[in-house]
Design an enzyme around this catalytic site. Structure first.
Site: not given
Ligand code: NOJ
Length: 518
Positions: A211, A272
Site C-alpha cells: 500500500d 500500489e
Molecule cells: C490505498 C488504498 O488502496 C486505499 O484504500 C487507502 O485509503 C489508502 N491507500 C491509504 O492506506
C-alpha cells in the site's frame, strides 16, 4: 502447494515466474461474502466461495487488509499487523483460507500497509502518552509554525495533513488523522515491518500488495508544496510532491525484496505506487525491487484507441494491467455507464486479458457491476469529505436470489445493494450464456491456452487496436464506426455477437474479438 505445478507449465511454457502472466482477483474482504450474518464479509466467507473463484479461472487472490483495525479507513488503518480483526475471523481462519486456496491452486497475496498505522496501534498510543517515549520517533512529530501546522501539506482525504496533540506538537498523516505516518528514517520501523512480512510469509502467503508504496519517504526538511488542492493538482498536472515518489523509497523496496527472496517459492510483491510517469513507475519494478506495479496509467486512460495504445506501448515489462479497484469508480460507469459503459467494459475485458503480462480483476467486474449510486447518508468512506467517496465501488457482491442482500449475508449488508442488481447476481449470470460472467470465464480459459509475454501490433483501421499475443489475435473497435479487421483463423470469442465477411471480422463500435491465428 507444490510450486512449479503442471498448471504453471501450461500457463507459461517459457518457464517464467507464475506472476508474470497471472490473473489476480482482488477480494475486497468486507464486501465479498459474509459467513456469520453481521453484514460484513469475512475470511470464512471467502473460503466458502473458493470454488467460484477456481471455476472463474483466476490464478491468485489479493485480499485487502483484514488485520485488527478501528476501520477509520476500512482496514488501511492497522492496529496490529500480526492478527485478524474479529470482524473478519481469526488467525486460524487465515491459515485455513491460505491452505484451502492452495488446494484449489489459487495463490494468496495479502495487503501490506507500511506508510502508516492506526492511531490505535500500541506504538502510536505510547507516542501520545509520553513525548519522550522512543515510539514518538517512529512517527513524524514536528513543532508547528506559529499557531499553524509545520508546513502546507494536505491530506489525500481532506484538510491539512497534520493534527495537533495535547502537548502542542503536530503529527503527519497523509491520509486520515487516524492514520499517522511512520518515520522510515527510523531503523526500528524497517525492522518491525520486515518482521511483519516474515510473519505472513511463514503463514504461507505467496506475496504482498504494498500500500502507498510511493509514500514512505518524505523530502528532507519537509518543504512546503506551495499550492492547494494537492492531490487533485497532482492527478491532473503530474506535479511532484515532497511526500510522494521520492527516490529514497526504492531502498525500502530493496529491503522488502531481500525478505521475499529469502523464502522458497516464487513470492511476489506488487506496488500500489502512484508515479507521475510510466518511466518513474518502472523504477519500482527494477530487478532488485518489487515484482509488479499496478499500471494506473492504463486504468486512467479514456476509452480511446490512441490513448490506450500510447499507454500500452510505453509501459515497460513486467506489465500489470488493471481496470478497477476499491479506490476508483467502476469502469462500466467510467466508460459512460448504461448500455454503452457495459459494452465498453465487455470489450475492455477482452483487451485487458489479451495483453501479455499479468492482469488484476476487481471483485464484481466479472459481473459487469456498475458504480452504485448511494445516498449520502449511507456513505461511510473518509474520502467522501472531499466529495469523492469510494463506497459506490465497494458495495457487497450479489451472489444469488432476487432481492438484496443477494446471498451476501443472512443479515443486513454494511452498504445497501441496488435492487436492480437482481440480474447481475452470480446465479443469474451463470444461467445466461451471454453474461459478462460467462465472457470472463471463457476469456480466462482461452487466455490460458495462448500464453505469451510479447505483444505484436497488427494492421487495423483508425480507432481500433489490433494485436497478437502468441497464437491469439485480438481486435478492439473503440471508434464510432463499424470496422473490418483481417483475421486469419477461427473466431474464439467476441464481446458481442459479430459477423464475419470472408477473412474479415465485422466489428461494430465498442466491440472486441479474439481469434486463433494461423
Ligand atoms: C490505498 C488504498 O488502496 C486505499 O484504500 C487507502 O485509503 C489508502 N491507500 C491509504 O492506506
Amino acid at each position: 502447494m507444490t510450486r512449479g505445478t503442471e498448471r504453471d507449465a501450461e500457463r507459461d511454457p517459457t518457464g517464467e515466474s507464475w506472476w508474470r502472466s497471472a490473473v489476480i482477483y482482488q477480494v475486497y474482504v468486507r464486501s465479498f461474502a459474509d459467513s456469520d450474518g453481521d453484514g460484513v464479509g469475512d475470511l470464512p466467507g471467502i473460503r466458502e466461495r473458493l470454488p467460484y473463484l477456481a471455476e472463474l479461472g483466476v490464478d491468485a487472490l489479493w485480499l485487502t487488509p483484514f488485520y485488527p483495525s478501528p476501520m477509520a479507513d476500512f482496514g488501511y488503518d492497522v492496529a496490529d499487523h500480526r492478527d485478524v480483526d474479529p470482524l473478519f475471523g481469526t488467525l486460524e481462519d487465515a491459515r485455513a483460507l491460505i491452505k484451502e486456496a492452495h488446494a484449489h491452486d489459487l495463490r494468496i497475496i495479502v495487503d501490506a500497509v507500511p506508510n502508516h498505522t492506526s492511531d490505535r496501534h500500541p506504538w502510536f498510543q505510547a507516542a501520545l502518552a509520553d513525548p519522550a517515549a522512543p515510539e514518538r520517533a517512529r512517527y513524524i512529530f514536528r513543532e508547528g509554525r506559529g499557531d499553524g501546522p509545520p508546513n502546507d501539506w494536505e491530506s489525500v482525504f481532506d484538510g491539512p495533513a497534520w493534527t495537533r496533540v495535547p502537548d502542542g506538537s503536530w503529527y503527519l498523516h497523509l491520509f486520515d488523522p487516524a492514520q499517522p505516518d511512520l518515520d522510515w528514517e527510523n531503523p526500528e520501523v524497517r525492522e518491525e515491518f520486515e518482521d511483519v512480512l516474515r510473519f505472513w510469509l511463514d503463514l504461507g502467503v505467496d506475496g504482498f500488495r504494498v500500500d502507498v508504496a510511493h509514500g514512505m519517504v518524505k523530502a528532507p526538511g519537509l518543504p512546503d508544496v506551495g499550492f492547494t488542492a494537492q492531490s487533485e493538482k497532482r492527478r491532473h498536472e503530474d506535479a511532484v510532491l515532497p511526500y510522494f515518489d521520492q527516490d529514497g523509497v526504492h531502498e525500502i523496496h530493496r529491503g522488502f525484496r531481500r525478505v521475499l527472496d529469502s523464502y522458497e517459492g516464487d513470492r511476489v510483491a506488487v506496488a500500489e505506487a502512484q508515479a507521475p510517469t510510466l518511466e518513474r513507475l518502472a523504477a519500482y519494478t527494477r530487478p532488485d525491487e518489487l515484482h509488479q506495479a499496478f499500471n494506473f496509467h492504463y486504468l486512467k486512460a479514456p476509452w480511446s484507441a490512441a490513448a490506450l495504445r500510447d499507454v500500452v506501448e510505453n509501459s515497460t515489462t513486467p506489465a500489470t494491467w488493471v481496470l478497477s479497484n476499491h479506490d476508483v469508480r467502476r469502469h462500466v460507469t467510467r466508460y459512460g455507464g448504461g448500455e454503452t459503459g457495459l459494452r465498453r467494459a465487455r470489450a475492455a475485458a477482452l483487451l485487458t486479458l489479451a495483453l501479455p503480462g499479468s492482469a488484476y480483476v476487481y471483485q464484481g467486474e466479472e459481473l459487469g457491476l456498475p458504480e452504485a449510486d448511494l445516498p449520502e447518508e449511507v456513505q461511510r468512506d473518509p474520502r467522501r469529505k472531499r466529495g469523492d467517496g469510494r463506497d459506490g465501488c465497494r458495495v457487497p457482491m450479489p451472489w444469488e436470489g432476487t432481492e438484496p442482500p443477494f446471498g451476501f449475508t443472512s443479515g443486513r449488508s454494511w452498504l445497501p445493494q441496488p435492487p436492480g442488481w437482481r440480474d447481475l447476481t452470480v446465479e443469474a449470470e451463470s444461467a445466461d450464456p451471454g453474461s459478462v460472467l460467462n465472457l470472463y470465464r471463457q476469456a480466462l480459459r482461452i487466455r490460458r491456452a495462448h500464453p505469451a509475454l510479447d505483444l505484436e501490433w497488427l494492421q487495423g483501421p483508425p480507432g481500433t487496436l489490433v494485436f497478437a499475443r502468441g497464437t491469439l489475435g485480438c481486435a478492439v473497435n473503440l471508434g464510432d464506426r463499424t470496422a473490418r479487421i483481417a483475421a486469419y483463423g477461427p473466431l474464439l470469442l467476441s464481446s458481442e455477437p459479430i459477423d464475419r465477411e470472408g477473412d474479415c471480422l465485422v466489428l461494430p463500435p465498442d466491440t472486441a474479438a479474439w481469434w486463433h491465428r494461423h
